[in-house]
Design a protein around this motif. Structure first.
Motif, PDB file in Angstrom:
ATOM      1  N   PRO A  74      29.576 -11.264 -30.201  1.00 28.08           N
ATOM      2  CA  PRO A  74      29.427 -12.619 -30.724  1.00 28.08           C
ATOM      3  C   PRO A  74      30.662 -13.486 -30.502  1.00 28.08           C
ATOM      4  O   PRO A  74      30.549 -14.704 -30.379  1.00 28.08           O
ATOM      5  CB  PRO A  74      29.172 -12.390 -32.225  1.00 28.08           C
ATOM      6  CG  PRO A  74      29.688 -11.022 -32.510  1.00 28.08           C
ATOM      7  CD  PRO A  74      29.454 -10.244 -31.256  1.00 28.08           C
ATOM      8  N   GLY A  75      31.837 -12.867 -30.450  1.00 25.67           N
ATOM      9  CA  GLY A  75      33.026 -13.639 -30.121  1.00 25.67           C
ATOM     10  C   GLY A  75      32.937 -14.215 -28.723  1.00 25.67           C
ATOM     11  O   GLY A  75      33.359 -15.347 -28.463  1.00 25.67           O
ATOM     12  N   VAL A  76      32.366 -13.442 -27.811  1.00 26.60           N
ATOM     13  CA  VAL A  76      32.215 -13.897 -26.429  1.00 26.60           C
ATOM     14  C   VAL A  76      31.156 -14.994 -26.328  1.00 26.60           C
ATOM     15  O   VAL A  76      31.367 -16.014 -25.659  1.00 26.60           O
ATOM     16  CB  VAL A  76      31.853 -12.709 -25.511  1.00 26.60           C
ATOM     17  CG1 VAL A  76      31.599 -13.190 -24.086  1.00 26.60           C
ATOM     18  CG2 VAL A  76      32.977 -11.670 -25.532  1.00 26.60           C
ATOM     19  N   THR A  77      30.015 -14.815 -27.006  1.00 28.99           N
ATOM     20  CA  THR A  77      28.958 -15.825 -26.879  1.00 28.99           C
ATOM     21  C   THR A  77      29.388 -17.177 -27.434  1.00 28.99           C
ATOM     22  O   THR A  77      28.883 -18.214 -27.007  1.00 28.99           O
ATOM     23  CB  THR A  77      27.668 -15.363 -27.579  1.00 28.99           C
ATOM     24  OG1 THR A  77      27.927 -15.104 -28.959  1.00 28.99           O
ATOM     25  CG2 THR A  77      27.101 -14.117 -26.924  1.00 28.99           C
ATOM     26  N   GLN A  78      30.329 -17.181 -28.378  1.00 27.64           N
ATOM     27  CA  GLN A  78      30.826 -18.450 -28.918  1.00 27.64           C
ATOM     28  C   GLN A  78      31.547 -19.283 -27.863  1.00 27.64           C
ATOM     29  O   GLN A  78      31.768 -20.479 -28.052  1.00 27.64           O
ATOM     30  CB  GLN A  78      31.787 -18.183 -30.086  1.00 27.64           C
ATOM     31  CG  GLN A  78      31.161 -17.488 -31.283  1.00 27.64           C
ATOM     32  CD  GLN A  78      30.480 -18.454 -32.225  1.00 27.64           C
ATOM     33  OE1 GLN A  78      29.759 -19.355 -31.797  1.00 27.64           O
ATOM     34  NE2 GLN A  78      30.708 -18.286 -33.508  1.00 27.64           N
ATOM     35  N   LEU A  79      31.923 -18.675 -26.766  1.00 27.99           N
ATOM     36  CA  LEU A  79      32.681 -19.373 -25.723  1.00 27.99           C
ATOM     37  C   LEU A  79      31.803 -20.214 -24.804  1.00 27.99           C
ATOM     38  O   LEU A  79      32.331 -20.996 -24.004  1.00 27.99           O
ATOM     39  CB  LEU A  79      33.423 -18.348 -24.845  1.00 27.99           C
ATOM     40  CG  LEU A  79      34.394 -17.388 -25.509  1.00 27.99           C
ATOM     41  CD1 LEU A  79      34.923 -16.398 -24.476  1.00 27.99           C
ATOM     42  CD2 LEU A  79      35.547 -18.132 -26.160  1.00 27.99           C
ATOM     43  N   ALA A  80      30.498 -20.100 -24.909  1.00 28.95           N
ATOM     44  CA  ALA A  80      29.597 -20.582 -23.863  1.00 28.95           C
ATOM     45  C   ALA A  80      29.830 -22.035 -23.456  1.00 28.95           C
ATOM     46  O   ALA A  80      30.079 -22.338 -22.283  1.00 28.95           O
ATOM     47  CB  ALA A  80      28.146 -20.378 -24.296  1.00 28.95           C
ATOM     48  N   THR A  81      29.728 -22.965 -24.396  1.00 24.72           N
ATOM     49  CA  THR A  81      29.823 -24.376 -24.039  1.00 24.72           C
ATOM     50  C   THR A  81      31.187 -24.703 -23.443  1.00 24.72           C
ATOM     51  O   THR A  81      31.284 -25.393 -22.417  1.00 24.72           O
ATOM     52  CB  THR A  81      29.562 -25.258 -25.270  1.00 24.72           C
ATOM     53  OG1 THR A  81      28.229 -25.027 -25.731  1.00 24.72           O
ATOM     54  CG2 THR A  81      29.724 -26.734 -24.931  1.00 24.72           C
TER      55      THR A  81
END
Length: 549
Positions: A74-81
């Motif tokens: 989830p820490g990684v997915t927060q980086l998307a935008t």
């Protein structure tokens, strides 16, 4: 015995890492601790994506790869935008991402991080063995530096905790990159010179690469010899404005009416450090009869006209311009250098309409004009996305460093974090950002980050208590604009509660007093400037109402 996470930290330090933005989690905490022990400054953000956007701003201000970090899943997915925005902006970033144990597909925070990276337009390097861990860092920095893009270094937790048994000597990526200036071939310079010499109406179009190259004197000499106009992309708006009366300003939708009248007459465009994307060329409609000469260090690409350029000079701006000026004579035509053109451009930015008067609300145009006058030109400007950004983009006219986030994914909310990273990268330099209320509230918690680290950012919130773009677009499409109206709290008071300064602004006098206070003693500050919704920006008037303005 050295652990892999320590060897990874050694490699990052050898690559020149001095500052890291992000959030600590169990899959990156060993590496972040090792980085801190090696003297690296850690900036803890309130959201992983915000931290990456700060690293983006830091990279843009320093010219070095920005470094961000997060834990697995989830820490990684927060980086998307923020990753997509950085990719579209061409920002070199290296992101250290923790990962669950190698092969543990049943872990709570498992994510196929390689697929994620591909989806958000980032490079990906996997630390899949202890012996080759430092090689992964070297490869990530090499890609970030040579391709100017974000790269994820994904490090499984069990590999990080393993014993390091790799090579004793680390070779940083900088030793693998040839930084010698690239010179265009003599044949290409001759071809470009011939196209220019055959042209009567030349536009010299400046992009971010031209400004970064510090080629101002050569550019002005080229403009003088060709009797041409100077035009810019959004990222170089106002650069060299004061050096010539033949400054046409932004090329594209954000251009003045005078620019829209003059630029279509061009028969030659010399683009320097500009990608010639569709924003700049208006899909080719802005320069219907022009031949294009492009100077850039990147590989040649299809431009916003849908066609390749007529002559591409691959090389650094200084070398390419020196080559051109060595053989290019002075135009015998008056070109654009006429009294009529000079007079047209002299008041191209003048607002000939009355400001809208509404009780307790300001006209955003008057706000921007006041800010441009009161805020010193040595304070950089960051503009966000959305309807409110149009006013700042078009109406700031003083020459100052600028970061425009427009068109880089259409993502609101990014600009304040870019501003914080820019300020940090410049040694806590005062920096100005123009943002909307919905955009600023999206990451309001990061103002706490600015306060904790003392970044002296001035956040001007043009607050119409709405999703401004959708409000006006809804009206144009016969929908219900009120559905896009969202009441906003007192953001000045929120800033004070978070540890900074702030005020709600309803008059120009209040605005000017608050700006004077900031300039006298820069500190993290939010000015919640309440604006009317009755004013539609010029780009929206052109797009939604087909007005010729």
């Amino acid at each position: 015995m050295t652990k892999v996470y320590e060897a990874l930290a050694d490699a990052f330090v050898a690559e020149g890492t001095t500052h890291i933005f992000g959030m600590m989690g169990d899959a990156n905490m060993h590496w972040m601790t090792a980085m801190a022990e090696r003297g690296t400054t850690l900036y803890e953000a309130r959201h992983e994506g915000s931290g990456l956007a700060m690293a983006d701003g830091w990279a843009r201000s320093t010219g070095k790869p920005g470094i961000a970090s997060t834990t697995s899943g989830p820490g990684v997915t927060q980086l998307a935008t923020s990753l997509v925005c950085a990719s579209r902006a061409g920002t070199p970033l290296v992101v250290f991402c923790g990962e669950v144990a190698l092969g543990d597909l049943g872990a709570v925070q498992y994510l196929d991080q390689a697929k994620f990276a591909d989806g958000v337009e980032a490079g990906f390097v996997h630390v899949n063995s202890a012996a080759r861990a430092q090689e992964a860092v070297q490869r990530a920095f090499f890609i970030a530096r040579t391709e100017s893009r974000p790269v994820i270094v994904s490090a499984p937790n069990d590999v990080q905790l393993a014993d390091w048994d790799g090579p004793e000597t680390y070779v940083p990526s900088t030793e693998l990159i040839d930084t010698a200036p690239t010179r265009p071939t003599p044949e290409r310079i001759q071809q470009a010179s011939q196209i220019i010499a055959e042209s009567d109406r030349v536009v010299v179009l400046l992009g971010r690469g031209a400004r970064n190259a510090n080629a101002g004197e050569q550019i002005l000499e080229l403009q003088r010899r060709t009797k041409g106009l100077l035009a810019t992309t959004l990222q170089t708006n106002n650069w060299l404005r004061e050096e010539t009366p033949y400054y046409a300003g932004i090329s594209g939708l954000y251009g003045t009416a005078a620019a829209h009248e003059l630029l279509p007459d061009a028969d030659c465009v010399i683009a320097i450090g500009a990608s010639l994307n569709h924003f700049t060329t208006e899909h080719g409609y802005l320069y219907p009869d022009a031949r294009f000469v492009q100077i850039d260090i990147a590989d040649q690409v299809v431009t916003g006209t849908g066609q390749p350029v007529d002559c591409y000079l691959r090389g650094h701006a200084e070398q390419a311009l020196d080559g051109l000026l060595d053989i290019l004579g002075e135009s015998t035509s008056e070109g654009y250098h006429t009294t009529e053109v000079r007079e047209l451009l002299s008041d191209a930015d003048t607002i000939n309409e009355d400001f809208v008067s509404e009780e307790g609300l300001l006209d955003p145009r008057e706000v921007i004009l006041s800010l441009d006058e009161k805020i010193p030109a040595d304070i950089p400007l960051v503009t966000g996305s959305g309807h409110q950004t149009d006013f700042g983009t078009m109406l700031f006219t003083r020459t100052r460093e600028i970061v425009s986030n427009y068109g880089l994914f259409g993502a609101i909310g990014q600009a304040p974090m870019l501003t914080m990273g820019w300020s940090a990268g410049q040694g806590n330099r005062p920096t100005l950002v123009i943002e909307g209320d919905a955009s600023f509230i999206m990451h309001l918690a990061e103002f706490d980050t600015a306060c904790r680290y003392g970044w002296p950012v001035l956040v001007i919130v043009l607050d119409d208590e709405a999703l401004g773009a959708e409000y006006h677009k809804s009206g144009a499409h016969g929908l219900k604009p009120e559905l896009a109206a969202i009441p906003a709290p007192d953001l000045g008071a929120a800033a004070v509660a978070l540890g900074g300064r702030g005020a709600m602004i309803r008059t120009i006098d209040e605005l000017e007093r608050a700006v004077d206070e900031y300039v006298a003693d820069p500190a993290p500050t939010v000015l919640d400037v309440r604006i009317t919704r009755e004013v539609l920006s010029i780009p929206y008037r052109r797009l939604l109402r087909a007005e010729d303005v």
